[in-house]
Design an enzyme around this catalytic site. Structure first.
Site, mmCIF file in Angstrom:
data_model
loop_
_atom_site.group_PDB
_atom_site.id
_atom_site.type_symbol
_atom_site.label_atom_id
_atom_site.label_comp_id
_atom_site.label_asym_id
_atom_site.label_seq_id
_atom_site.Cartn_x
_atom_site.Cartn_y
_atom_site.Cartn_z
ATOM 1 N N PHE A 1 33.864 8.100 -91.381
ATOM 2 C CA PHE A 1 32.693 8.365 -90.533
ATOM 3 C C PHE A 1 32.990 9.391 -89.437
ATOM 4 C CE2 PHE A 1 32.185 4.124 -92.330
ATOM 5 C CZ PHE A 1 30.917 4.217 -92.871
ATOM 6 N N LYS B 1 33.377 12.701 -87.129
ATOM 7 C CA LYS B 1 32.505 13.860 -86.904
ATOM 8 C C LYS B 1 33.394 15.076 -86.712
ATOM 9 C CE LYS B 1 30.832 12.072 -83.013
ATOM 10 N NZ LYS B 1 31.324 10.716 -83.007
ATOM 11 N N PHE C 1 20.850 11.863 -81.562
ATOM 12 C CA PHE C 1 20.273 12.374 -82.823
ATOM 13 C C PHE C 1 18.754 12.496 -82.806
ATOM 14 C CE2 PHE C 1 24.518 11.797 -84.138
ATOM 15 C CZ PHE C 1 24.698 12.747 -85.135
ATOM 16 N N GLY D 1 15.293 20.877 -83.175
ATOM 17 C CA GLY D 1 16.063 22.110 -83.315
ATOM 18 C C GLY D 1 15.699 22.866 -84.572
ATOM 19 N N CYS E 1 27.948 17.495 -94.780
ATOM 20 C CA CYS E 1 27.642 16.095 -95.099
ATOM 21 C C CYS E 1 26.154 15.779 -95.214
ATOM 22 C CB CYS E 1 28.302 15.184 -94.076
ATOM 23 S SG CYS E 1 30.097 15.230 -94.209
HETATM 24 N N1 LIG Z 1 33.791 17.035 -93.233
HETATM 25 C C1 LIG Z 1 33.338 15.923 -92.689
HETATM 26 O O1 LIG Z 1 32.938 15.889 -91.517
HETATM 27 C C2 LIG Z 1 33.320 14.636 -93.471
HETATM 28 C C3 LIG Z 1 33.136 13.425 -92.790
HETATM 29 C C4 LIG Z 1 33.135 12.240 -93.535
HETATM 30 C C5 LIG Z 1 33.288 12.289 -94.916
HETATM 31 N N2 LIG Z 1 33.444 13.493 -95.539
HETATM 32 C C6 LIG Z 1 33.636 13.483 -96.995
HETATM 33 O O2 LIG Z 1 35.027 13.633 -97.240
HETATM 34 C C7 LIG Z 1 35.242 14.407 -98.434
HETATM 35 C C8 LIG Z 1 36.095 15.636 -98.123
HETATM 36 O O3 LIG Z 1 35.371 16.459 -97.239
HETATM 37 P P1 LIG Z 1 36.066 17.677 -96.469
HETATM 38 O O4 LIG Z 1 35.057 18.202 -95.521
HETATM 39 O O5 LIG Z 1 37.410 17.257 -95.959
HETATM 40 O O6 LIG Z 1 36.273 18.695 -97.689
HETATM 41 P P2 LIG Z 1 37.130 20.034 -97.719
HETATM 42 O O7 LIG Z 1 36.466 20.931 -98.680
HETATM 43 O O8 LIG Z 1 37.388 20.519 -96.316
HETATM 44 O O9 LIG Z 1 38.542 19.581 -98.303
HETATM 45 C C9 LIG Z 1 38.750 19.140 -99.606
HETATM 46 C C10 LIG Z 1 40.154 19.567 -100.035
HETATM 47 O O10 LIG Z 1 40.462 18.926 -101.277
HETATM 48 C C11 LIG Z 1 41.272 19.820 -102.006
HETATM 49 N N3 LIG Z 1 41.340 19.394 -103.411
HETATM 50 C C12 LIG Z 1 40.410 19.538 -104.386
HETATM 51 N N4 LIG Z 1 40.849 19.007 -105.543
HETATM 52 C C13 LIG Z 1 42.077 18.497 -105.293
HETATM 53 C C14 LIG Z 1 43.032 17.819 -106.073
HETATM 54 N N5 LIG Z 1 42.824 17.542 -107.359
HETATM 55 N N6 LIG Z 1 44.197 17.432 -105.489
HETATM 56 C C15 LIG Z 1 44.433 17.703 -104.180
HETATM 57 N N7 LIG Z 1 43.554 18.345 -103.401
HETATM 58 C C16 LIG Z 1 42.395 18.744 -103.937
HETATM 59 C C17 LIG Z 1 40.621 21.163 -101.757
HETATM 60 O O11 LIG Z 1 41.492 22.242 -102.076
HETATM 61 C C18 LIG Z 1 40.310 21.070 -100.264
HETATM 62 O O12 LIG Z 1 41.386 21.553 -99.470
HETATM 63 C C19 LIG Z 1 33.846 14.739 -98.960
HETATM 64 O O13 LIG Z 1 33.474 13.773 -99.895
HETATM 65 C C20 LIG Z 1 32.978 14.624 -97.724
HETATM 66 O O14 LIG Z 1 31.655 14.307 -98.034
HETATM 67 C C21 LIG Z 1 33.479 14.662 -94.861
#
Ligand SMILES: NC(=O)c1ccc[n+]([C@@H]2O[C@H](COP(=O)([O-])OP(=O)(O)OC[C@H]3O[C@@H](n4cnc5c(N)ncnc54)[C@H](O)[C@@H]3O)[C@@H](O)[C@H]2O)c1
Length: 440
Positions: free
Chosen positions: A155, A157, A255, A259, A266
């Site tokens: 969760f 941010k 929230f 805007g 996400c």
């Molecule tokens: N970004 C956010 O704020 C956030 C918050 C909560 C949940 N999430 C969820 O978390 C997940 C990841 O999001 P993110 O923003 O970190 O994504 P991101 O794109 O920043 O990072 C994902 C990483 O995974 C790597 N990857 C892909 N396939 C792989 C594999 N087989 N082995 C190893 N590495 C691999 C990619 O190269 C990349 O570096 C998503 O499902 C997203 O919805 C994101």
């Protein structure tokens, strides 16, 4: 504890670093060689406040390491986190190929019991698919090894990710095996000292909880944007309305800022994915479709206001744009409203001079040679010879700028504000024409 984290992006890198910070031995693995090379050389591929120092300290202390070697990564941890991307597929559903590739990799290389923890945001039923994928791989290897799959949605941010991970509101653990709950409780105990933040539940409910949280927040934003547009028709001021309803503790102030739409990696994809999940089981989630439609429309609001002001003729005009990232304190431009505005202005024949405190490099990567987009070094540079300023992201440094200095750079004192940063009366007294969201 020995922990492996698959995926070194916004979630994986923060997760790995915070788990190392409390003393664990963490190995982060990514298929992006360039990213891993940068991390091994002390460079952080993303901007997240406080992360760089923490990564360096833990890396230097030997508790946080980075690799592209999958068998070494699987060998390393009892806990195997999956924190890879789940981008939208063509039909809007979550693309699970990266998650399932990791599941296959773990089953291909494991030689003893593993706890596979899904931290990526994944649709209900994904843990079952991860299990099935792993069983098939193990069978093909002729191995009968034990493992558990846990849903542990994240969760955090962006922009406050470390604080959110170190002091979470809640730690949701979805398991079908009490032994795994105990193992995770032990791993999370350093983040759980002040009071018990763990909410244990079945796997499907945990998977749905993440989508429910993001969809609720997106709904609040779209609701407020809908009312902002209505307020304009009715001659009301949405900022007064916001305070009027936020003061109700059942509603709250967070929230409900009107805007120019929500973006990021996400909300847009998760609302879409939940709506598609509903459709797959024969349920029409009308509210979710509306939240998505209102947001798509809202991302065009600034362009429509600008276009209307210039009576549909934007060719040859130049616009300063402040804020490229989808929100302040991040360099993330995934689904950012700035992209919709930049592309619409340039399509209409205008030039855009954009500035962002952290996302310039990301903008260069996304738009390597977009004619008509000029990336600028600071706020005033962006204003030079611009017909108007458009504010898209509410970075703190935009909150109280030197309005007199700005006038010397702009061709005319005109601001289109997609984040309602300033007081309309004050802007009028400073001699600005000021067009914002949901108020006159
Ligand atoms: N970004 C956010 O704020 C956030 C918050 C909560 C949940 N999430 C969820 O978390 C997940 C990841 O999001 P993110 O923003 O970190 O994504 P991101 O794109 O920043 O990072 C994902 C990483 O995974 C790597 N990857 C892909 N396939 C792989 C594999 N087989 N082995 C190893 N590495 C691999 C990619 O190269 C990349 O570096 C998503 O499902 C997203 O919805 C994101």
């Amino acid at each position: 504890m020995k922990i492996t984290v698959f995926g070194s992006g916004y979630v994986g890198l923060v997760t790995g670093t915070c788990l190392a910070e409390v003393g664990n031995d963490v190995l982060c693995v990514d298929i992006d060689k360039n990213k891993i090379e940068q991390l091994n050389n002390g460079k952080i591929p993303i901007y997240e406040p406080g992360l760089e120092t923490m990564v360096k300290e833990n890396h230097n202390a030997g508790r946080l390491n980075f690799t592209t070697n999958i068998s070494e990564a699987v060998e390393h941890g009892l806990f195997q986190f999956i924190a890879v991307g789940t981008p939208p597929d063509e039909d809007g559903s979550a693309d699970l190929q990266y998650v399932l590739t990791v599941a296959t990799s773990i089953a291909e290389h494991m030689n003893d019991y593993k706890v596979v923890i899904d931290k990526s945001t994944v649709p209900v039923g994904t843990a079952d698919r991860v299990k099935k994928t792993m069983v098939e791989k193990l069978v093909s290897r002729g191995k009968n090894l034990e493992f558990d799959v846990v849903s542990n949605p994240e969760f955090l941010k962006e922009g406050a990710a470390i604080d959110d991970f170190m002091k979470p509101d809640r730690i949701v653990i979805g398991t079908d095996n009490p032994r795994t709950t105990e193992l995770l409780k032990a791993m999370y105990s350093p983040f759980n000292r002040n009071h018990d933040r763990i909410i244990a539940m079945d796997i499907r409910s945990a998977e749905l909880t993440k989508y429910a949280a993001n969809s609720m927040l997106a709904t609040k934003i779209s609701f407020m944007n809908e009312l902002a547009n209505l307020a304009e028709h009715l001659g009301a001021n949405i900022e007064h309305v916001r305070q009027g309803i936020g003061s109700d503790s059942r509603i709250g102030y967070s929230f409900i800022y009107p805007g120019c739409g929500y973006g990021g990696s996400c909300f847009p994809k998760d609302v879409k994915a939940l709506e598609r999940t509903a459709r797959e089981v024969g349920y029409n989630a009308e509210l979710l479709s509306a939240v998505e439609n209102v947001n798509d429309r809202q991302k065009k609001v600034l362009f429509n206001k600008i276009n209307q002001y210039y009576q549909g003729d934007l060719s040859g005009k130049t616009f300063a744009l402040w804020g490229l990232s989808f929100k302040p304190n991040t360099d993330d431009m995934r689904e950012a409203p700035s992209r919709v505005l930049i592309e619409a202005l340039i399509n209409a024949g205008a030039t855009v001079r954009a500035y962002d405190p952290e996302a310039i490099e990301e903008a260069k990567r996304i738009y390597p040679d977009l004619k008509g987009l000029i990336l600028c070094d600071d706020t005033c540079d962006a204003l030079d010879d611009a017909d108007a300023l458009c504010i898209v992201t509410e970075w703190k440094k935009f909150w109280s700028p030197d309005f007199e200095e700005m006038k010397r750079h702009l061709k005319q004192p005109l601001i289109f504000d997609g984040r309602n940063l300033y007081d309309p009366e004050q802007m009028k007294s400073l001699g600005y024409e000021y067009i914002s969201i949901g108020r006159e």
